[in-house]
Write a protein that holds these residues in place. Structure first.
Motif, short mmCIF file in Angstrom:
data_model
loop_
_atom_site.label_atom_id
_atom_site.label_comp_id
_atom_site.label_asym_id
_atom_site.label_seq_id
_atom_site.Cartn_x
_atom_site.Cartn_y
_atom_site.Cartn_z
N TYR A 76 -23.76 -19.71 -12.38
CA TYR A 76 -24.57 -19.90 -13.59
C TYR A 76 -25.98 -19.37 -13.38
O TYR A 76 -26.51 -19.39 -12.26
CB TYR A 76 -24.66 -21.38 -13.96
CG TYR A 76 -23.40 -21.96 -14.54
CD1 TYR A 76 -23.10 -21.83 -15.89
CD2 TYR A 76 -22.50 -22.66 -13.74
CE1 TYR A 76 -21.95 -22.37 -16.44
CE2 TYR A 76 -21.34 -23.21 -14.27
CZ TYR A 76 -21.07 -23.06 -15.62
OH TYR A 76 -19.92 -23.59 -16.15
N ASP A 77 -26.57 -18.94 -14.49
CA ASP A 77 -27.94 -18.41 -14.49
C ASP A 77 -28.72 -19.10 -15.60
O ASP A 77 -29.06 -18.49 -16.61
CB ASP A 77 -27.88 -16.89 -14.73
CG ASP A 77 -29.24 -16.21 -14.56
OD1 ASP A 77 -30.13 -16.83 -13.98
OD2 ASP A 77 -29.36 -15.07 -15.02
N PRO A 78 -29.03 -20.39 -15.44
CA PRO A 78 -29.64 -21.16 -16.53
C PRO A 78 -31.10 -20.80 -16.76
O PRO A 78 -31.82 -20.42 -15.83
CB PRO A 78 -29.50 -22.61 -16.05
CG PRO A 78 -29.47 -22.51 -14.56
CD PRO A 78 -28.77 -21.23 -14.24
N ALA A 79 -31.50 -20.96 -18.02
CA ALA A 79 -32.89 -20.68 -18.38
C ALA A 79 -33.74 -21.93 -18.39
O ALA A 79 -34.93 -21.87 -18.06
CB ALA A 79 -32.94 -20.02 -19.77
N TYR A 80 -33.14 -23.07 -18.75
CA TYR A 80 -33.93 -24.26 -19.01
C TYR A 80 -33.44 -25.47 -18.22
O TYR A 80 -32.28 -25.52 -17.77
CB TYR A 80 -33.92 -24.56 -20.51
CG TYR A 80 -34.49 -23.43 -21.34
CD1 TYR A 80 -35.77 -22.95 -21.07
CD2 TYR A 80 -33.75 -22.83 -22.34
CE1 TYR A 80 -36.31 -21.90 -21.81
CE2 TYR A 80 -34.27 -21.78 -23.09
CZ TYR A 80 -35.55 -21.31 -22.82
OH TYR A 80 -36.07 -20.28 -23.54
N ALA A 81 -34.32 -26.45 -18.11
CA ALA A 81 -34.02 -27.64 -17.32
C ALA A 81 -32.78 -28.35 -17.83
O ALA A 81 -31.95 -28.83 -17.03
CB ALA A 81 -35.22 -28.58 -17.35
N PHE A 82 -32.62 -28.45 -19.15
CA PHE A 82 -31.46 -29.18 -19.65
C PHE A 82 -30.16 -28.45 -19.35
O PHE A 82 -29.14 -29.08 -19.10
CB PHE A 82 -31.61 -29.50 -21.16
CG PHE A 82 -31.41 -28.34 -22.09
CD1 PHE A 82 -30.14 -27.94 -22.49
CD2 PHE A 82 -32.51 -27.67 -22.62
CE1 PHE A 82 -29.97 -26.88 -23.37
CE2 PHE A 82 -32.34 -26.61 -23.51
CZ PHE A 82 -31.06 -26.21 -23.88
N GLU A 83 -30.20 -27.12 -19.36
CA GLU A 83 -29.01 -26.36 -19.01
C GLU A 83 -28.63 -26.63 -17.54
O GLU A 83 -27.46 -26.87 -17.22
CB GLU A 83 -29.25 -24.86 -19.21
CG GLU A 83 -29.50 -24.46 -20.64
CD GLU A 83 -29.87 -22.99 -20.76
OE1 GLU A 83 -30.05 -22.52 -21.90
OE2 GLU A 83 -30.00 -22.30 -19.73
#
Length: 902
Positions: free
Chosen positions: A665-672
Motif C-alpha cells: 500500500y501507498d497511503p496518503a493520509y493518516a486514516f488510510e
C-alpha cells in the motif's frame, strides 16, 4: 609426545632446558587438565607482553581434529544399524535424481552434496535434532538447499512420503503431488521451515533466529533455552557476503544456541573452493577471530591408528602443508598414489605409513564421513559454553558415487548414472536387489515395518520428539483492536497542524504496544534510524533489547527520550544492518509456524534501503510465509528532498509487486494508514492469512484530513481494495468540459492532485473527480484475476474487477500521479477504459527542495493540470492551440531535459 605438531626448537636455548618446559606443561595437563593449562598459557602470554615480548600471531591450529581421541565420547547409538539406514537413504537420494532426469531430461537436481554430507545429517537426526513438543520449543534446522534429496529420502523411509512423491521430484504440478527442488515452505507448507538455497541467506537468517530465541526468553515471552539453531552450509557458500557478514553478532551476544556445520568437501560448482590453499584453515581463522568456538573434524576414526605412529607430529605437519587442490585429486587416486604424494622423499613419513597397506591407506576416511568424529563434535557443540560453534567437517564431494562424480569437478552437476555406475554404488553399500530390478528401473528402498532398521529409526525420532523437518503453524486467533481504538488517527490533524505518515505510523506502533491483548507480541525493528522516523519515544516506553542490559550510563540520560537498553527491551535496533534487521523480521514473522506462537513484527527502515538492498531476503520472507509489516519510512523520490540519489526511493512499490503474497500500500493520509494496519492485523493474526505487508510512509508534513463519514463502509472498502473517490468539483453542467477527467493520486502527491483539481476548476472551469489510490498492486492483481477467469470461463457471465466497477461510466481521461516511477501506475493501464496518462518520478533522484523536485519530475500540481489539458486536447475536448501559452503561464520549459536522463 602426542601427535600435535611440534614447533622447531627455539634457537639459542639449551635442549635440556626446553625439555624441562615440555615436561612441566605435560605435568600441568595431567594434574589440572587442558582448561587450566590454557589459562596458565594466557597468563604467561600476558606477562611476556608486559615485558615487551612480541609473540607471533596465528589464527589457526594444526590441521587435525580439534577433539583428540582421548576426549572423544562413546558413541551412544547402534553404529551398524545406523550405517544400514544411511545406505538406504544414500541410495534413495541418488536414485530420486537419476529417475527424475531419466523421465524428463534437464529436470535437474543434485546428488553430490548429500553424498558428501549424509553422515553429518544422520548423526544429527539420530541423536541431536529435537522436534517441537509441549515442553521443548524445538531445534531449528537450516538444511543446505542442495542436500534436499537426502531429506526427502529419509522422510520416505520414515513413511512420511510415498514413492509417488519421490517419483515426482522437481515435478510439482498438480500441487502437492511432487517434491520441490529445494527447501520451500511456500510449496511444501507442512514440511519445510526455512528456505536456504539462495546462497548466504541461510547463514544470516539462522544467526538472527538464534538471537530471536534469546530475545523471547529475556522478554519473558517464551522459554527457549532447550532449542538450538543448526545451520548446514557448503564451503563454497561461505564466499557469499551474507554468509560471513554478521558472524560477530552471535559471539558478541554469546549465542551458544547457534551451531553451524560447514561441509568442507573442498569443491564448489565448477572446481575447488580454495585449490591453492585450505578452506578449513581459512574458515578457522575467520571464526576464531570473530569469537566462535571452532571444532575441526578433519580425519576419520581410521586415521587414529596412523597418528599413533606420528610421535613427532611430522605427518600432521605434512598434511597441513598440502593444499585442497591436491586433496581433491588424491580423493580419486589409489592408496599407493596417496602414499607417494604424502611421503615424497621423507623417510620418517614412509616409516609411519609403512605400517599400512595400500588398501588400508585407500580406506582412510575424512572426518565428515566418520560417525564417531561427527558425534564428538556435535556433543561438544551442544554444551553451553557462552559461544556460538562452527563445525568444519572435511568430506569428499560425491562420496560413494565412484566414477559418476566422486571428488571430480563435475560432481555438482552429476544428475545421471549409468547402469554400471548404479551397480557399483549398490555393491559399495551392500544393497540387496538384483541386476534385473536395476535394469528395469532403479528401485526405491524402504525397510519393512517391524524390521530392526525401521524400529531403530522410529525409536530415535520418538526419543527426540518427532519428525524433522516439519512445519506446524499455530491456529490461535488473536484479539485485534477494533478500528475505533485508533480514532485519534481517523480524525485528522487539528486546524493549522500537520503530520507525516511516518510520524503517524510511529504513534500507531506505540499505541499497539500498550494494547493488553497483543502488545507484548509486537516486535518493533529499526536498523539505526529511530530518531529519523520520530520513533525515539519507544526507547523509554519499551526499551532497546540488549541481552546483558545497559552496562553504562548513556550520555543523554538526563533527557526524556534517552537511549535506554534493557535485557527485557522490546525494540530491536539492529544498527546499520538492513540484512540483519530483515532476518529478525523473518524470525519474528515465522514464529507462528516455527514456535507455535504469533509474534507481530513491524520493520521500519529507510525506504530506499529495503527492497533494493535486501530484495533476496524479501523474496525469502514470502517463501517462508512470513507475517508482519515492512514499512518503508521516508519514502518517495521527491518527498525525501535533501538526501539525494542513493536515498530517494521511487520503485519499492513496483518491486513489492513481484512477491505474490506481499500486500503493498501507498497511503496518503493518516486514516488510510490506520485502516490498512488494523485490517492487516485482522487478516494475518485473527483470520490466519499467511501474507505480509509493505507500506510506504513519508516524512512530508501536511494537514491530515478527517476520514469521511463511512456508514456503508464504502471508504474503508476502497482504502483496502486500492482506491476510493476522495473529492469532486464542478458537478454536472457547472463544468465547461464535455467530459470529466479523473485524477489519481497516491502518497503525498495526492496533495498535488487536489491542488491540480482546484486549479482545473478555478482557472479552466473543468470539473474533475480525484481518487486516492492506495494500492496499484492490489488493483492490478484483482483485475488480472478477473481477466484470467473470464478468459477461461467464456461460457459464463464475465466478472468485473473492483477497478473496472469504480471506473464504470467515466468518459474523460485518467491522469495518475505518484512519487513512484510510472511503471507502478502503469500496472492498471490494461483495465482503464479511457485515455490513461501516468506521471511518475522516473530517473535518478537528487537533492533539492520538494517543490523543485516535483517540478523536475513533472508530478507537481501544474504538471498534473497540464497533462490533464493535453489529454483532453488529444481527444478533442480542449483547444490544443492554448497549450503552449499554458506551459508559459505555468513556467514549464518544454525544452528541459527528460528527468529519466537527467
Amino acid at each position: 609426545m602426542s601427535n600435535e605438531t611440534v614447533a622447531e626448537p627455539a634457537s639459542g636455548i639449551d635442549e635440556l632446558e626446553l625439555q624441562d618446559w615440555y615436561e612441566s606443561l605435560e605435568d600441568i595437563l595431567y594434574r589440572y587438565g587442558p582448561e587450566e593449562a590454557g589459562h596458565l598459557l594466557e597468563q604467561l602470554e600476558e606477562r611476556a607482553a608486559r615485558r615487551g615480548v612480541v609473540l607471533p600471531f596465528s589464527a589457526t591450529t594444526p590441521y587435525q581434529n580439534t577433539i583428540p581421541l582421548s576426549q572423544q565420547p562413546e558413541y551412544p547409538g547402534d553404529m551398524e544399524l545406523e550405517q544400514k539406514i544411511r545406505r538406504l537413504i544414500r541410495w534413495n537420494a541418488a536414485v530420486m535424481v537419476v529417475r527424475a532426469n531419466k523421465h524428463e531430461d534437464g529436470i535437474g537436481g543434485h546428488i553430490s552434496t548429500y553424498a558428501s554430507s549424509c553422515t553429518l545429517y544422520e548423526v544429527g537426526f539420530n541423536h541431536f535434532f529435537h522436534a517441537r513438543t509441549d515442553d521443548h520449543t524445538g531445534d531449528m534446522v537450516y538444511f543446505q538447499g542442495h542436500a534436499s534429496p537426502g531429506m526427502y529420502a529419509r522422510a520416505f523411509i520414515e513413511g512420511r512420503l510415498e514413492e509417488s512423491h519421490l517419483e515426482n521430484f522437481r515435478r510439482e504440478l498438480p500441487r502437492g503431488s511432487g517434491l520441490s527442488s529445494y527447501p520451500h515452505p511456500w510449496l511444501m507448507p507442512e514440511f519445510w521451515q526455512f528456505p536456504t538455497v539462495s546462497m548466504g541467506l541461510g547463514p544470516i537468517t539462522s544467526i538472527y533466529h538464534a538471537r530471536f530465541l534469546r530475545y523471547l526468553k529475556n522478554r519473558g515471552v517464551m522459554e527457549t533455552d532447550k532449542s538450538n539453531v543448526w545451520c548446514f552450509l557448503g564451503d563454497g557458500e561461505m564466499d557469499e557476503p551474507e554468509s560471513l557478514g554478521a558472524i560477530t553478532l552471535p559471539a558478541r551476544e554469546k549465542l551458544d544456541n547457534l551451531i553451524w556445520v560447514i561441509n568442507c568437501n573442498l569443491q564448489r560448482l565448477d572446481g575447488p573452493v580454495r585449490g591453492n590453499a585450505k578452506i578449513i584453515q581459512e574458515m578457522e581463522g575467520i571464526f576464531r577471530g570473530a569469537g566462535w568456538n571452532v571444532l575441526k573434524v578433519v580425519w576419520g576414526s581410521t586415521w587414529d591408528k596412523v597418528f599413533e605412529k606420528d610421535e613427532q607430529g611430522k605427518l600432521v605437519k605434512r598434511l597441513g602443508e598440502m593444499v585442497d587442490g591436491e586433496y581433491q585429486r588424491l580423493s580419486i587416486e589409489s592408496g599407493a598414489e596417496n602414499r607417494a604424494q604424502i611421503c615424497g622423499d621423507d623417510e620418517d613419513l614412509h616409516r609411519i605409513l609403512g605400517h599400512f597397506s595400500d588398501e588400508e591407506i585407500d580406506d582412510l576416511r575424512r572426518g565428515g564421513h566418520s560417525q564417531r568424529k561427527v558425534y564428538a563434535a556435535y556433543k561438544k557443540a551442544t554444551d553451553r559454553n557462552g559461544k556460538p560453534t562452527v563445525v568444519l567437517a572435511k568430506t569428499i564431494k560425491g562420496w560413494g558415487l565412484g566414477s559418476a562424480g566422486e571428488g571430480k569437478n563435475v560432481a555438482h552437476n552429476a544428475k545421471k548414472m549409468t547402469p554400471d555406475e548404479l551397480k557399483a554404488f549398490r555393491s559399495r553399500f551392500s544393497l540387496n536387489f538384483t541386476d534385473e530390478e536395476l535394469q528395469e528401473k532403479p528401485p526405491f528402498l524402504r525397510p519393512e515395518n517391524g524390521s530392526p532398521e525401521y524400529e531403530y529409526l522410529h525409536s530415535r525420532r520418538k526419543e527426540l520428539g518427532g519428525f524433522v523437518p516439519a512445519r506446524r503453524p499455530t491456529d490461535e486467533s488473536l484479539q485485534i483492536p477494533a478500528l475505533d481504538v485508533f480514532s485519534k488517527y481517523l480524525e485528522g490533524t487539528r486546524e493549522g497542524q500537520s503530520a507525516s505518515t511516518t510520524f503517524v505510523f510511529g504513534q500507531i506502533i506505540a499505541l499497539l504496544m500498550r494494547d493488553k491483548n497483543i502488545g507484548k507480541r509486537v516486535v518493533p525493528i529499526i536498523p539505526d534510524e529511530a530518531r529519523t522516523f520520530g520513533m525515539e519515544g519507544l526507547f523509554k516506553q519499551v526499551g532497546i533489547y540488549a541481552p546483558f542490559g545497559q552496562l553504562y550510563e548513556p550520555v543523554d540520560r538526563n533527557q526524556l527520550m534517552y537511549y535506554k537498553e534493557s535485557q527485557s527491551g522490546q525494540l530491536l535496533e539492529e544498527g546499520i544492518n538492513e540484512a540483519g534487521a530483515m532476518s529478525s523480521f523473518i524470525a519474528a514473522g515465522t514464529a507462528y509456524a516455527n514456535l507455535g506462537y504469533n509474534m507481530i513484527p513491524f520493520y521500519v527502515y529507510y525506504s530506499m534501503f529495503g527492497f533494493q538492498r535486501v530484495g533476496d531476503l524479501c523474496w525469502l520472507a514470502g517463501d517462508s510465509r512470513t507475517k508482519g509489516f515492512l514499512v518503508g519510512g521516508t519514502s518517495g523520490r521527491t518527498s525525501l528532498n535533501g538526501e539525494g540519489l542513493q536515498h530517494q526511493d521511487g520503485h519499492s512499490q513496483l518491486m513489492a509487486s513481484t512477491i505474490p503474497n506481499l500486500v503493498a500500500y501507498d497511503p496518503a493520509y493518516a486514516f488510510e494508514l490506520t485502516v490498512i494496519i488494523q485490517d492487516g492485523l485482522r487478516r494475518m493474526y485473527a483470520d490466519g492469512e499467511q501474507v505480509f505487508y509493505y507500506l510506504s510512509v513519508y516524512n512530508d508534513n501536511y494537514e491530515m484530513p478527517r476520514m469521511p463519514e463511512d456508514d456503508d463502509g464504502h471508504i474503508r472498502e476502497g482504502v483496502l481494495r486500492g482506491m476510493y473517490q476522495f473529492s469532486s468539483t464542478l458537478e454536472g453542467k457547472e463544468s465547461k468540459a464535455s467530459v470529466r477527467p479523473q485524477l489519481f493520486g497516491s502518497g503525498p502527491i495526492m496533495n498535488c492532485v487536489r491542488e491540480a483539481q482546484d486549479i482545473l476548476a478555478e482557472k479552466f472551469g473543468i470539473g474533475t473527480d480525484a481518487w486516492s489510490v492506495t494500492s496499484y498492486n492490489e488493483l492490478q492483481r484483482e483485475a488480472r484475476a478477473c481477466t484470467r477467469w473470464n478468459r477461461l470461463n467464456s461460457d459464463k457471465s464475465p466478472r468485473k474487477s473492483f477497478l473496472e466497477n469504480q471506473l464504470d461510466g467515466i468518459d474523460g481521461p485518467v491522469i495518475a500521479a505518484s512519487d513512484n516511477i510510472r511503471a507502478v501506475q502503469d500496472q492498471v493501464r490494461e483495465w482503464v477504459p479511457t485515455r490513461y496518462v501516468a506521471l511518475g518520478t522516473d530517473g535518478f533522484g537528487r537533492s533539492e527542495t520538494r517543490d523543485n523536485l516535483r517540478r523536475h519530475f513533472e508530478v507537481d500540481a501544474e504538471s498534473i493540470v497540464y497533462a490533464t489539458l493535453a489529454a483532453l486536447a488529444e481527444d478533442g475536448h480542449f483547444d490544443k492551440s492554448k497549450l503552449p501559452g499554458i506551459l508559459k503561464d505555468f513556467g514549464i520549459n518544454p525544452e528541459t531535459i527528460d528527468p529519466i536522463k537527467a
